[in-house]
Design an enzyme around this catalytic site. Structure first.
Site, PDB file in Angstrom:
ATOM      1  CG  HIS A  55      -0.746  -0.492   2.372  1.00 23.21           C
ATOM      2  ND1 HIS A  55      -1.071  -1.396   3.278  1.00 23.21           N
ATOM      3  CD2 HIS A  55       0.253   0.217   3.333  1.00 23.21           C
ATOM      4  CE1 HIS A  55      -0.558  -1.410   4.410  1.00 23.21           C
ATOM      5  NE2 HIS A  55       0.377  -0.516   4.546  1.00 23.21           N
ATOM      6  CG  HIS A  67      -3.625   2.128   3.793  1.00 21.85           C
ATOM      7  ND1 HIS A  67      -4.090   3.157   4.057  1.00 21.85           N
ATOM      8  CD2 HIS A  67      -2.344   2.161   4.632  1.00 21.85           C
ATOM      9  CE1 HIS A  67      -3.475   3.903   5.179  1.00 21.85           C
ATOM     10  NE2 HIS A  67      -2.333   3.233   5.223  1.00 21.85           N
TER      11      HIS A  67
END
Lengths: 133, 480
Positions: free
Chosen positions: B328, B403
């Site tokens: 991420h 995320h």
């Protein structure tokens, strides 16, 4: 040595002061090392030279140098002495020992340029620095 | 300055800040949020940061913000920006210091009741097996040439060396290694910082959690991912450690002068960038990919230590298998439809997860019908989510979803007035055992420091970016 923690949603910062620019830079390095445990014995000396484009970028480069020396295990610094400092270059000597038991209390990934500030204040100097943790 | 007063709703869960040339914006900002989340976002500088990203040269499409957006440095965390691959820029700050910070979910052939009464023992055993790395050392020593192999080939090389199974990389984004990594572009300093840290977790928000599947919401997708209710899973959140941090530090330092050369200026120094096609841009991308590969190798090494621990405690029938591994914090070259035409872009995902939809060719065959797994860790006292990428993400967000829960309180504010023992006691009372290297590691990560992960996930689900598959609850938490 005085410094105060600055709030940031994800990370952490500090504001630090010094009567002179070299003192400011030395105090900033001490503030960074306050995120580690304990003090190393001053067994060895390490000369460093750091370059920047102006005081803020020089401060970031200086602190990243100290961070690198600690993180690589080369040196857990106990003291900092700035010899020369202008807006693009500083030379300094660090005293400490190769890192043994010392560890991060909170691992600092890097010193950032985020809202970096170096300015004259109250007859001395003041800086604000944010760290990525 | 907050730009909250400029926000305009553009349909459900979508808001925009129109392009404003006075702010240097080249495009609009689009944020995915509910009203409740928007109220929280307006408190810090994240909207201004998203507007700063909209000022970067060559940005394709809007500057995007996921519902877990919070203030970063330069880019907001939860920010997504696609830069045109031929005339756009690449920004190390758009990836962050923790290159390929990511999450890996491991499923076990164990049910919750099988480990009841042994959570503390298991958490402590994992804590001993997986160092946090605050002292600097991990379980794997690498020679210089072995480190170059890790940088070039990531988790794939680790598997060849016996630190896992071939299946592990099949079920990882980019199959556990990005092509085009350039170990020579990684400085000696970065290599020195990273060499002893392979297999370490790190501190801050990094963690390893033993969890169970509390609730399945999408049975076919859960079945495809090998997940069922009450099953024990382990979520690993870590990145490229000191190596990645130093790569970012090195390139940020170099980019000041390179920007002058290319006549670029940015509103925030931390947004330093260079043209994708410049030698400096290519060197950064080569080094960044190498650091990303180090991170995949790191999560593979942690998985290996975890498997050894689980097998020692529960026998070899434990079958700890990787569900998936996603990053991420990354910049990736991808082809997307932008403004009605296909364009090669460098998608910067800063605290945002790739979320490719069903039938995308980069998803493992077993998951083609379900879509790519996306993992959303919540705080240690609440829940985490397994999602699956949806077509809406391809159409609107360059194949991206959120995320995490997103921080709400600063680390200093989180600690204020909190008693370490009380926090531990409260967590244990709700069935969660926590082991941390430091007291601060727990106090700073208290559940109240984060947004409501269920609300964040509701936004991406309702907006059609990624759909809910399963909710996970923590049992044992290891923190740096």
């Amino acid at each position: 040595m005085e410094f105060e923690l600055l709030a940031h949603t994800a990370d952490v910062g500090f504001r630090v002061r010094g009567a002179t620019l070299p003192e400011l830079f030395e105090n900033a390095a001490r503030a960074l090392m306050s995120f580690t445990t304990g003090q190393a014995a001053p067994e060895v000396r390490r000369a460093v030279e750091v370059r920047g484009e102006d005081y803020p970028s020089l401060l970031v480069a200086w602190l990243n140098e100290v961070l690198y020396l600690f993180d690589s295990g080369e040196l857990a610094p106990a003291s900092f002495h700035i010899h020369t400092l202008d807006s693009t270059r500083l030379t300094a000597t660090l005293e400490g020992s190769p890192r043994r038991g010392e560890s991060w209390r909170l691992i600092v990934k890097a010193v950032t340029y985020h809202q970096i500030e170096v300015k004259e204040a109250d007859g001395g100097w003041e800086a604000a620095v944010y760290l990525d943790v | 300055m907050s730009l909250a007063h400029r926000l305009e709703p553009i349909g459900d869960f979508r808001w925009r800040i129109p392009r404003d040339e006075r702010l240097g914006m080249r495009t609009e900002v689009v944020i995915y949020a509910s009203q409740a989340i928007l109220d929280q976002v307006a408190r810090d500088q994240s909207l201004q940061q998203a507007a700063n990203v909209a000022a970067l040269p060559g940005i394709a499409g809007p500057s995007l913000a996921m519902p877990d957006i919070h203030q970063g440095y330069g880019f907001p965390i939860g920010g997504v920006a696609a830069m045109d691959a031929s005339h756009g820029v690449v920004s190390p700050g758009g990836v962050g210091f923790d290159i390929n910070c990511g999450v890996r979910l491991v499923r076990c052939a164990l049910r919750r009741q099988d480990i009841a009464g042994r959570i503390r023992e298991l958490t402590e055993a994992v804590f001993r097996a997986v160092p946090c790395g605050t002292g600097g050392h991990g379980p794997i020593g690498l020679t210089a040439s072995q480190l170059d192999e890790v940088l070039a080939r990531g988790a794939r090389w680790m598997v060849e060396q016996g630190y896992g199974h071939a299946r592990d990389v099949e079920f990882s984004e980019a199959r556990g290694a990005l092509e085009g990594a350039d170990p020579d572009a990684v400085s000696a300093r970065a290599k020195e910082r990273g060499r002893s840290q392979l297999g370490t977790l790190g501190s801050g928000n990094h963690f390893l959690e033993i969890q169970y599947v509390e609730r399945v919401e999408d049975a076919p997708a859960a079945r495809a991912f090998g997940l069922e209710e009450q099953q024990v899973v382990v979520l690993i959140h870590s990145g490229s450690r000191g190596l990645g941090h130093q790569v970012c530090t090195d390139f940020l330092q170099q980019m000041g002068s390179a920007m002058k050369k290319y006549g670029l200026s940015v509103p925030d120094r931390q947004l330093a960038c260079v043209p994708v096609r410049s030698p400096e841009g290519q060197a950064y991308l080569g080094a960044m990919r190498a650091a990303a590969n180090f991170a995949w190798a790191n999560r593979q090494a942690i998985t290996h230590s975890l498997r050894q621990t689980l097998e020692r405690m529960f026998g070899r029938t434990i079958r700890a298998e990787v569900v998936y591994d996603v990053c991420h914090n990354i910049a990736k070259q991808e082809t997307h439809l932008a403004g009605g035409t296909r364009r090669d872009v460098v998608v910067h995902r800063k605290g945002a997860t790739r979320a490719f939809p069903p039938h995308h060719r980069e998803i493992p065959a077993d998951y083609r019908e379900a879509g790519q797994p996306v993992f959303i860790p919540g705080s240690m006292g609440t829940a985490s989510w397994v999602l699956a990428g949806q077509q809406g993400a391809m159409e609107e967000t360059f194949g991206t979803a959120c995320h995490g829960a997103g921080r709400l309180l600063s680390r200093t504010a989180a600690q204020k007035g909190k008693d370490y023992r009380q926090v531990l006691h409260d967590l244990e009372a709700s069935g969660i055992y926590v082991r941390s290297e430091t007291r601060a590691g727990i106090l700073e990560e208290i559940p109240e420091a984060y947004k409501d992960v269920d609300e964040v996930v509701r936004v991406v689900h309702e907006a059609g970016l990624a759909r809910r598959v399963a909710r996970l609850r923590p049992l044992g938490v290891m923190k740096g």
